[in-house]
Each structure stands twice: as C-alpha cells, then as structure tokens.
Scaffold this motif. Sequence first.
Motif, PDB file in Angstrom:
ATOM      1  N   SER A   1       0.835  -1.211   0.000  1.00  0.00           N
ATOM      2  CA  SER A   1       0.000   0.000   0.000  1.00  0.00           C
ATOM      3  C   SER A   1       0.865   1.255   0.000  1.00  0.00           C
ATOM      4  CB  SER A   1      -0.927   0.002   1.213  1.00  0.00           C
ATOM      5  OG  SER A   1      -1.827  -1.088   1.171  1.00  0.00           O
ATOM      6  N   ALA A   2       1.925   1.242   0.815  1.00  0.00           N
ATOM      7  CA  ALA A   2       2.821   2.396   0.871  1.00  0.00           C
ATOM      8  C   ALA A   2       3.543   2.601  -0.458  1.00  0.00           C
ATOM      9  CB  ALA A   2       3.826   2.219   2.002  1.00  0.00           C
ATOM     10  N   ALA A   3       3.964   1.503  -1.095  1.00  0.00           N
ATOM     11  CA  ALA A   3       4.640   1.599  -2.389  1.00  0.00           C
ATOM     12  C   ALA A   3       3.683   2.125  -3.458  1.00  0.00           C
ATOM     13  CB  ALA A   3       5.195   0.240  -2.794  1.00  0.00           C
ATOM     14  N   ASP A   4       2.418   1.707  -3.387  1.00  0.00           N
ATOM     15  CA  ASP A   4       1.415   2.208  -4.339  1.00  0.00           C
ATOM     16  C   ASP A   4       1.203   3.713  -4.177  1.00  0.00           C
ATOM     17  OD1 ASP A   4       1.028  -0.266  -5.474  1.00  0.00           O
ATOM     18  OD2 ASP A   4      -0.790  -0.740  -4.337  1.00  0.00           O
ATOM     19  N   LEU A   5       1.224   4.187  -2.925  1.00  0.00           N
ATOM     20  CA  LEU A   5       1.081   5.629  -2.678  1.00  0.00           C
ATOM     21  C   LEU A   5       2.270   6.402  -3.249  1.00  0.00           C
ATOM     22  CD1 LEU A   5      -0.306   5.688   0.984  1.00  0.00           C
ATOM     23  CD2 LEU A   5      -1.526   6.339  -1.103  1.00  0.00           C
ATOM     24  N   LEU A   6       3.461   5.854  -3.090  1.00  0.00           N
ATOM     25  CA  LEU A   6       4.642   6.499  -3.672  1.00  0.00           C
ATOM     26  C   LEU A   6       4.564   6.521  -5.198  1.00  0.00           C
ATOM     27  CD1 LEU A   6       7.543   5.073  -1.443  1.00  0.00           C
ATOM     28  CD2 LEU A   6       6.701   7.431  -1.516  1.00  0.00           C
ATOM     29  N   ALA A   7       4.032   5.449  -5.777  1.00  0.00           N
ATOM     30  CA  ALA A   7       3.872   5.407  -7.233  1.00  0.00           C
ATOM     31  C   ALA A   7       2.900   6.494  -7.693  1.00  0.00           C
ATOM     32  CB  ALA A   7       3.383   4.033  -7.666  1.00  0.00           C
ATOM     33  N   ALA A   8       1.838   6.726  -6.909  1.00  0.00           N
ATOM     34  CA  ALA A   8       0.885   7.793  -7.244  1.00  0.00           C
ATOM     35  C   ALA A   8       1.560   9.160  -7.148  1.00  0.00           C
ATOM     36  CB  ALA A   8      -0.322   7.717  -6.310  1.00  0.00           C
ATOM     37  N   GLN A   9       2.410   9.348  -6.130  1.00  0.00           N
ATOM     38  CA  GLN A   9       3.154  10.608  -5.997  1.00  0.00           C
ATOM     39  C   GLN A   9       4.100  10.800  -7.178  1.00  0.00           C
ATOM     40  OE1 GLN A   9       5.131  11.042  -2.190  1.00  0.00           O
ATOM     41  NE2 GLN A   9       3.403  10.113  -1.108  1.00  0.00           N
ATOM     42  N   MET A  10       4.713   9.728  -7.622  1.00  0.00           N
ATOM     43  CA  MET A  10       5.619   9.803  -8.766  1.00  0.00           C
ATOM     44  C   MET A  10       4.874  10.262 -10.016  1.00  0.00           C
ATOM     45  SD  MET A  10       7.802   6.718 -10.538  1.00  0.00           S
ATOM     46  CE  MET A  10       6.272   5.980 -11.138  1.00  0.00           C
ATOM     47  N   ARG A  11       3.672   9.754 -10.191  1.00  0.00           N
ATOM     48  CA  ARG A  11       2.883  10.161 -11.363  1.00  0.00           C
ATOM     49  C   ARG A  11       2.494  11.632 -11.275  1.00  0.00           C
ATOM     50  NH1 ARG A  11       0.483   4.834 -10.547  1.00  0.00           N
ATOM     51  NH2 ARG A  11       1.329   3.424 -12.128  1.00  0.00           N
ATOM     52  N   GLU A  12       2.213  12.095 -10.051  1.00  0.00           N
ATOM     53  CA  GLU A  12       1.916  13.521  -9.871  1.00  0.00           C
ATOM     54  C   GLU A  12       3.127  14.368 -10.236  1.00  0.00           C
ATOM     55  OE1 GLU A  12       0.586  14.113  -5.905  1.00  0.00           O
ATOM     56  OE2 GLU A  12      -1.225  12.893  -6.142  1.00  0.00           O
ATOM     57  N   GLN A  13       4.310  13.895  -9.837  1.00  0.00           N
ATOM     58  CA  GLN A  13       5.535  14.606 -10.195  1.00  0.00           C
ATOM     59  C   GLN A  13       5.710  14.665 -11.708  1.00  0.00           C
ATOM     60  OE1 GLN A  13       8.695  12.508  -8.254  1.00  0.00           O
ATOM     61  NE2 GLN A  13       8.225  13.297  -6.205  1.00  0.00           N
ATOM     62  N   GLU A  14       5.448  13.534 -12.367  1.00  0.00           N
ATOM     63  CA  GLU A  14       5.586  13.490 -13.825  1.00  0.00           C
ATOM     64  C   GLU A  14       4.600  14.438 -14.499  1.00  0.00           C
ATOM     65  OE1 GLU A  14       4.955   9.366 -14.520  1.00  0.00           O
ATOM     66  OE2 GLU A  14       7.035   8.787 -14.120  1.00  0.00           O
TER      67      GLU A  14
END
Length: 366
Positions: A227-240
Amino acid sequence: MTKPNNQPLIAIGFEGSANKLGVGIISHDPFTKKSSILANVRDTFVSPPGTGFLPKDTARHHRAHFTRLARKALSDAGITDPSTQISCVCYTRGPGMGAPLQSAAVGARTISLLWGLPLVGVNHCVGHIEMGREITGADNPVVLYVSGGNTQVIAYAERRYRIFGETLDIAVGNCLDRFARTLEISNDPAPGYNIELLARKGAIRGKLLYLPYAVKGMDCSFSGILSAADLLAAQMREQEAKIARGEEVSEEERFTPEDLCFSLQETVYAMLVEITERAMAHVGSNQVLVVGGVGCNERLQEMMGQMAKERGGSVYATDERFCIDNGIMIAHAGLLAYETGFRTPLEDSTCTQRFRTDEVYVKWRD
C-alpha cells in the motif's frame, strides 16, 4: 506392472498450481541413490501488462498445453512405453489456485488410468524443498520458501518440515507481482524478474525511499508495504504530471520507477533475511536453502549470502530451471514418497488450495 528391484524407478510429475504448467520426468537409482533428470519442460501463461492471471484463464491455458507438454517430456526422456517404463504418476495436490490445480490433476488422473500406473499427490512446497536439496546438496538447511503464493521459513524435525515463520497476509512474490501491475511492468517473462532489472538500475542511484518494515516476531506482513509503495507510485505520477506542465520538481523530491523497485526489494528482502537468521540461530544451522520463484532473485541471494557468511555458513539456491515452478520437483518429491510405499488412491486424488507444508509426513528422511 512392478519394476525389477535392480532397475531405476522413473516418475512423471505434473505441476500446475499457478500460471506455469510443468512436466518433468526423473529416475532414481535404487543402488547409488542418485537421481537423473530425464525431462523438464514448462509453459507459462503470460497476462498483459498491468493485469494478473485469472484462475479461469490460467486453467484454460493448462488444459490447452497439457498433452503437448506431456508428449514433449516423454520424447525428451526417450520413454517409448510409459506403462512399463514409468513407475508412478505424480501431480501437485496443493497449495495453489483452484482451477489450475484441477486442470493438472484431471490430466494426471487420466494418464494414470490410461497407463495403469499408481498416482502420488505431492505438496507443492515440499516439492520445492526436496528439489532444492537434491540440486544443491544442502544437507539439513533452514529453508526460506518464497514464491507468488507462499512465504515461509522452514526447518526439518522429526519427519516433518516445521514452519518457524511465515507471512501474515500476502506472499512476498504476490507483493512484487501486484506492484508490477501498479507500474504496468511487463509480465514477460515474469513481473518479479522485471522488477529486479529496474531495481539494479535504482541501486546505482542508491535512493532508498521509506517503506514500512513489518517483521512481527518470526512472521512478516507485506500488504502494508505494498500500500505504501502504491502511494509512492501515485506521488511519482503527480511529479511526472507537474514536469509535463512545466512546473518545477526538485531533484531531491523526484524519484523514478527504478527507485521504487530498488526500495521495495531492499525492504522486503531485509525482512526475509532477519527472520531466516533468527530461525538459523534457533535450530543451530549454518545452511540456508532458498527455494521458490522469488528465490531466483540475485539480490535476495546476495543479501542472504552475506548474512550466512557472517555466521560462518553458506547459502544454497538453484537457477530458474528449478526454483520457478516445474514438473521435475513434483516428480522427484513424489518418487521419494512412492519409494516409501505412499500412494494416492484414485478416489482420494483431489486437490486443495490449502495444503500446509507441515501436514506432510516426510517418511523418506531420517
């Protein structure tokens, strides 16, 4: 037909507990006690990126390829008359996914009836362990069994493989597979392998992101890490998205899929090393045997090897021919049981999704 006592015993094994259908043929020499691998063929059901493999689709794959793989195995082994040359038919009884297990079990029952040979139902986990011991020569190791459906730390005692620790929720392989879906990483040849390749690139950058470290005594939990890794992946997409809009994102804040894969691997494998080392200390062993599909991961082997070396011990692992689900491990474990007199009556030749490692009576070991 009963084979003469001076002839090698030969078994054919069928594995179909998940997305891999495997057929293996092995012989055991009753005098030298040595095994010879005669055939080991496999076909993998690969789903599109961003998806997992559904039971119904996987079962359909197994049914479609069962006959072809069985014929290929017989050809590779030079078996021309299976009803007289083969001693028993072995199949995965469980654990695993219901529909794929049933497809392989029905095929094994059909062949047993067709050739007039006894059936031997095999525990999937014990198959991994016995194949690992046979290939590596590990005598009495602590076993780390890591795959898409299982995560267990195991040691042998009094004719059973005792579970010292295990996952409390999802398996480590399932954690990696599901994160591969989040990143829409290819499932070919395997999502975990592709995560490993990305993690190697992330290791060069060395950007270790925080993820929960969930060791609870001898057990692990992976759902919170996912779940934590999925949240980081969502943050990464926001950065992109911000970068695409021309907005500034500092290099310190920015991270990549490679960083995520590196961080996930380092965290979950550190957890596995910790509980394995604790089991080694408890039973007084300095050998570690890593089995299961995730056991192919070179970073896991490296971390486990470093721990074992510090304890004056060694780590044992196999390559992808034997650590990934395969039919030869079912044939080998089944033949070990067959040699002790074990048989699975046709009316009891079922399969089950829940078949714990410590339920098996390991009569073939001292």
